[in-house]
Design a protein around this motif. Sequence first.
Motif, mmCIF file in Angstrom:
data_model
loop_
_atom_site.group_PDB
_atom_site.id
_atom_site.type_symbol
_atom_site.label_atom_id
_atom_site.label_comp_id
_atom_site.label_asym_id
_atom_site.label_seq_id
_atom_site.Cartn_x
_atom_site.Cartn_y
_atom_site.Cartn_z
ATOM 1 N N UNK A 167 0.835 -1.195 0.000
ATOM 2 C CA UNK A 167 0.000 0.000 0.000
ATOM 3 C C UNK A 167 0.872 1.248 0.000
ATOM 4 N N UNK A 168 1.170 1.790 -1.164
ATOM 5 C CA UNK A 168 2.063 2.956 -1.197
ATOM 6 C C UNK A 168 1.333 4.206 -0.712
ATOM 7 N N UNK A 169 0.234 4.525 -1.350
ATOM 8 C CA UNK A 169 -0.479 5.770 -1.018
ATOM 9 C C UNK A 169 -1.751 5.474 -0.240
ATOM 10 N N UNK A 170 -1.764 5.952 0.982
ATOM 11 C CA UNK A 170 -2.966 5.785 1.816
ATOM 12 C C UNK A 170 -3.617 7.161 1.958
ATOM 13 N N UNK A 171 -4.901 7.234 1.640
ATOM 14 C CA UNK A 171 -5.643 8.482 1.791
ATOM 15 C C UNK A 171 -6.732 8.254 2.833
ATOM 16 N N UNK A 172 -6.732 9.098 3.856
ATOM 17 C CA UNK A 172 -7.646 8.929 4.983
ATOM 18 C C UNK A 172 -8.589 10.129 5.047
ATOM 19 N N UNK A 173 -9.879 9.859 5.123
ATOM 20 C CA UNK A 173 -10.884 10.915 5.324
ATOM 21 C C UNK A 173 -11.402 10.794 6.748
ATOM 22 N N UNK A 174 -11.328 11.882 7.518
ATOM 23 C CA UNK A 174 -11.879 11.799 8.881
ATOM 24 C C UNK A 174 -13.088 12.719 9.030
ATOM 25 N N UNK A 175 -13.955 12.343 9.995
ATOM 26 C CA UNK A 175 -15.129 13.133 10.325
ATOM 27 C C UNK A 175 -15.239 13.285 11.830
ATOM 28 N N UNK A 176 -16.357 13.836 12.254
ATOM 29 C CA UNK A 176 -16.541 14.208 13.661
ATOM 30 C C UNK A 176 -16.338 13.032 14.622
ATOM 31 N N UNK A 177 -16.567 11.794 14.157
ATOM 32 C CA UNK A 177 -16.443 10.630 15.043
ATOM 33 C C UNK A 177 -15.039 10.444 15.591
ATOM 34 N N UNK A 178 -14.014 10.926 14.869
ATOM 35 C CA UNK A 178 -12.647 10.716 15.384
ATOM 36 C C UNK A 178 -12.383 11.642 16.575
ATOM 37 N N UNK A 179 -13.110 12.752 16.662
ATOM 38 C CA UNK A 179 -12.911 13.684 17.779
ATOM 39 C C UNK A 179 -13.963 13.504 18.880
ATOM 40 N N UNK A 180 -14.888 12.556 18.689
ATOM 41 C CA UNK A 180 -15.979 12.400 19.659
ATOM 42 C C UNK A 180 -15.453 12.059 21.049
ATOM 43 N N UNK A 181 -14.456 11.168 21.109
ATOM 44 C CA UNK A 181 -13.949 10.771 22.434
ATOM 45 C C UNK A 181 -13.005 11.807 23.043
ATOM 46 N N UNK A 182 -12.735 12.880 22.301
ATOM 47 C CA UNK A 182 -12.018 14.028 22.880
ATOM 48 C C UNK A 182 -13.016 15.004 23.489
ATOM 49 N N UNK A 183 -14.315 14.688 23.375
ATOM 50 C CA UNK A 183 -15.344 15.521 23.998
ATOM 51 C C UNK A 183 -15.972 16.529 23.052
ATOM 52 N N UNK A 184 -15.617 16.465 21.758
ATOM 53 C CA UNK A 184 -16.247 17.376 20.796
ATOM 54 C C UNK A 184 -17.455 16.667 20.196
ATOM 55 N N UNK A 185 -18.565 17.377 20.103
ATOM 56 C CA UNK A 185 -19.796 16.722 19.664
ATOM 57 C C UNK A 185 -19.760 16.357 18.194
ATOM 58 N N UNK A 186 -20.453 15.267 17.834
ATOM 59 C CA UNK A 186 -20.679 14.977 16.419
ATOM 60 C C UNK A 186 -21.914 15.771 15.984
ATOM 61 N N UNK A 187 -22.329 15.613 14.737
ATOM 62 C CA UNK A 187 -23.442 16.407 14.212
ATOM 63 C C UNK A 187 -24.765 15.645 14.225
ATOM 64 N N UNK A 188 -24.727 14.375 13.772
ATOM 65 C CA UNK A 188 -25.981 13.687 13.487
ATOM 66 C C UNK A 188 -26.309 12.562 14.444
ATOM 67 N N UNK A 189 -25.445 12.292 15.421
ATOM 68 C CA UNK A 189 -25.784 11.254 16.397
ATOM 69 C C UNK A 189 -26.872 11.791 17.327
ATOM 70 N N UNK A 190 -27.469 10.870 18.116
ATOM 71 C CA UNK A 190 -28.398 11.292 19.177
ATOM 72 C C UNK A 190 -27.639 12.320 20.030
ATOM 73 N N UNK A 191 -28.223 13.455 20.347
ATOM 74 C CA UNK A 191 -27.554 14.568 21.052
ATOM 75 C C UNK A 191 -26.497 15.285 20.198
ATOM 76 N N UNK A 192 -26.441 15.001 18.894
ATOM 77 C CA UNK A 192 -25.483 15.683 18.014
ATOM 78 C C UNK A 192 -25.839 17.161 17.857
ATOM 79 N N UNK A 193 -24.860 17.946 17.353
ATOM 80 C CA UNK A 193 -25.050 19.403 17.250
ATOM 81 C C UNK A 193 -26.272 19.769 16.418
ATOM 82 N N UNK A 194 -26.537 18.987 15.347
ATOM 83 C CA UNK A 194 -27.681 19.356 14.491
ATOM 84 C C UNK A 194 -29.020 18.932 15.095
ATOM 85 N N UNK A 195 -29.016 18.301 16.253
ATOM 86 C CA UNK A 195 -30.289 18.094 16.968
ATOM 87 C C UNK A 195 -30.560 19.278 17.903
ATOM 88 N N UNK A 196 -29.513 20.100 18.158
ATOM 89 C CA UNK A 196 -29.683 21.236 19.090
ATOM 90 C C UNK A 196 -29.725 22.579 18.372
#
Length: 231
Positions: free
Chosen positions: A1-30
């Motif tokens: 695997x020479x070239x690895x391309x990674x796309x991250x979203x809110x879930x990678x920061x969820x356990x750092x305490x930053x809210x996701x958008x679309x989960x239950x209690x996500x930012x777009x529910x508030x």
Amino acid sequence: MTNIVILTGAGISAESGLGTFRDKNGLWTKYDLNEVATPEGFARNPDLVHDFYNARRANCQNAQPNAAHSALARLQAQHWGRVTIITQNVDDLHERGGATDVIHMHGRLSGALCAACDHRWAAPAAMSPTDLCPACNKPVSRPDIVWFGEMPYHMDEIYKHLSDADLFVAIGTSGNVYPAAGFVADARASGAKTLELNLEPSATAGIFDDAHFGPATIIVPQWVSELVDAS
Ligand code: OAD
């Protein structure tokens, strides 16, 4: 695997305490995204939009990178090929976790942008609609964030990385927001293998070749260890 391309979203920061958008209690529910994350919402009520992003900037400053961010930094440092991180996140936890070369396709909380002349500068902790642009002096300062209806940043560079990818990995993203949600299909069309790492299957789960489900702080370090130790 020479070239690895990674796309991250809110879930990678969820356990750092930053809210996701679309989960239950996500930012777009508030919050109504039409009011806080569109140019039209900003034109209607800039105070509301600045309050929303000022609160997110403060949360981000108080958050720490987690084991998933550090694992991706380890992969970038130790993988013999190229590892490109494209993030939809506007926090700086990848960088503070040690990653280099992170492409912020939806902008950053740390940036300010003049809506009149496009000048960019470092955002203060709290932005206000009356902040003057340091270049043109107009009071139309906005967070340097890509809102709904606007073109994400660095798209030419991103599509070049996707077309060169041998492995495309999506981490902690629900697959609801395009163009990012389409990257898996783009990478596949160019011949890349595709892997989803997420808490639960995303809207585009059916397109991936492989998947591991669980909290990012567990499954991302596991995957990185397997890859680095095997090489
Ligand atoms: P979403 O909130 O839509 O999705 C978060 C994803 O993370 C979901 O698939 C969750 O299952 C997953 N998740 C939650 N906790 C997790 C954990 N601990 N470990 C691993 N995965 C976890 O967030 P995004 O897909 O990033 O754009 O949203 C994309 C864009 O929509 C954002 O960049 C933002 C938003 O509106 C703008 O504001 C323009």
